[in-house]
Design an enzyme around this catalytic site. Structure first.
Site, PDB file in Angstrom:
ATOM      1  N   LEU A  46      37.715 -31.909  64.858  1.00  0.00           N
ATOM      2  CA  LEU A  46      38.709 -31.623  63.830  1.00  0.00           C
ATOM      3  C   LEU A  46      38.662 -32.755  62.811  1.00  0.00           C
ATOM      4  O   LEU A  46      38.576 -33.930  63.190  1.00  0.00           O
ATOM      5  CB  LEU A  46      40.121 -31.546  64.427  1.00  0.00           C
ATOM      6  CG  LEU A  46      40.520 -30.249  65.140  1.00  0.00           C
ATOM      7  CD1 LEU A  46      41.877 -30.416  65.798  1.00  0.00           C
ATOM      8  CD2 LEU A  46      40.536 -29.071  64.178  1.00  0.00           C
ATOM      9  N   ASP A  47      38.714 -32.416  61.519  1.00  0.00           N
ATOM     10  CA  ASP A  47      38.760 -33.444  60.485  1.00  0.00           C
ATOM     11  C   ASP A  47      39.997 -34.320  60.682  1.00  0.00           C
ATOM     12  O   ASP A  47      41.006 -33.862  61.238  1.00  0.00           O
ATOM     13  CB  ASP A  47      38.811 -32.809  59.101  1.00  0.00           C
ATOM     14  CG  ASP A  47      37.503 -32.122  58.721  1.00  0.00           C
ATOM     15  OD1 ASP A  47      36.457 -32.496  59.285  1.00  0.00           O
ATOM     16  OD2 ASP A  47      37.539 -31.225  57.861  1.00  0.00           O
ATOM     17  N   PRO A  48      39.957 -35.572  60.232  1.00  0.00           N
ATOM     18  CA  PRO A  48      41.130 -36.449  60.396  1.00  0.00           C
ATOM     19  C   PRO A  48      42.434 -35.845  59.880  1.00  0.00           C
ATOM     20  O   PRO A  48      43.483 -36.008  60.508  1.00  0.00           O
ATOM     21  CB  PRO A  48      40.731 -37.698  59.606  1.00  0.00           C
ATOM     22  CG  PRO A  48      39.242 -37.746  59.736  1.00  0.00           C
ATOM     23  CD  PRO A  48      38.801 -36.309  59.675  1.00  0.00           C
TER      24      PRO A  48
END
EC number: 5.4.99.25
Length: 296
Positions: A46-48
């Site tokens: 998951l992206d930050p």
């Protein structure tokens, strides 16, 4: 001689409700330290800035990561209409704008073209490799990069809400390798108004839904789930103790029934023995699960 990583030999899955901010690898590190585990990994980045389910594998459960990587995942996300960005999300610089705002009917009419077996081009700011380099590294250095489209299975894509003319909230269930940011970009392009992802949340991954997730703060061993849960979507083949012992030593065993690829063998009591394939009545072990690999 390499130094042995400190920690206990505990195994199982922890399903974290990832907050916005930390990277997926940072979450894995935090879980490993909190549970004092020797080995850890995750099943789907998951992206930050993204939130939601991040499944963290510990110990022997890391051998079941491929099973979960290929499992469907569901996302709820907002598309901001009227602007394209360099990153295809709200963190990038705006590159184009439009005053057009399509209605709900136009959005719903566009979604079937993004559903099913599709070819999706990953965002320029992504971890895919182009000519041996990560696309985001080239993009951050100011270079132009255009990752080639890749096959993706989108099981479902629906318009859920329309809180205002600038925003459309969608839900998508897809297979491995899907980029929500690319869906927002492509939808905006199809509608002739540009678009980017405003926020996204993963609401399901494999067998787990939001109710199974726990917050990162305060995570502990009580949150550990059996590694077998990640294999729920694969064919299960029950074996006796003698066959389980043989498989754990890499020896094939007789197993009547149809051919099975991508299955798993369960010993007495239901504990995982190995990832297996069954061909012509013979069971062959792939990744072997050490005894005691179930959640402590």
């Amino acid at each position: 001689m390499a130094r042995r990583r400190k920690g206990d030999d505990i195994s199982g899955w922890v399903v974290i409700d990832k907050p916005a901010g930390p990277s997926s690898n940072a979450v894995v590190g935090a879980v490993r330290r909190a549970l004092d585990a020797r080995k850890a990994g995750h099943a789907g980045t998951l992206d930050p800035a993204a939130t939601g389910l991040l499944a963290v594998a510990l110990g022997e459960a890391t051998k079941t990561v491929p099973a979960l990587m290929n499992a469907p995942k569901t996302y709820r996300f907002a598309v901001r209409l009227g602007a394209a960005t360099t990153t295809d999300d709200a963190e990038g610089e705006v590159t184009a704008t439009s005053a057009a705002r399509p209605g709900d009917a136009a959005i719903r009419a566009a979604l079937p073209a993004l559903t099913g077996e599709v070819m999706q081009a990953p965002p320029a700011f992504s971890a895919v490799k182009v000519d041996g380099r990560r696309a985001y590294a080239v993009a951050r250095a100011g270079g132009e990069v255009a990752p080639a489209p890749r096959p993706l299975t989108v099981h479902a894509l629906t318009l859920e809400e329309r809180p205002d003319p600038d925003t459309a909230i969608l839900s998508m269930t897809c297979g491995k390798g899907g980029y929500v940011r690319a869906v927002a970009r492509d939808l905006g392009a199809m509608l002739g108004c540009h678009g980017h992802a405003l926020w996204l949340r993963r609401t399901a991954t494999g067998p787990w839904a939001e109710g199974d997730a726990v917050p990162l703060a305060g995570v502990g061993r009580a949150d550990l789930r059996p590694l077998e849960e990640a294999l729920a979507g694969r064919p299960r083949i029950d074996v006796d103790e003698a066959a389980a012992a043989a498989l754990r030593h890499g020896r094939p065993v007789p197993s009547p029934g149809p051919d099975v690829h991508g299955g798993w063998a369960a010993g007495p009591g239901g504990s995982a023995v190995a990832l297996v394939r069954r061909e012509h009545g013979v069971l062959h072990a792939g990744r072997v699960i050490a005894p005691g690999g179930a959640a402590a």
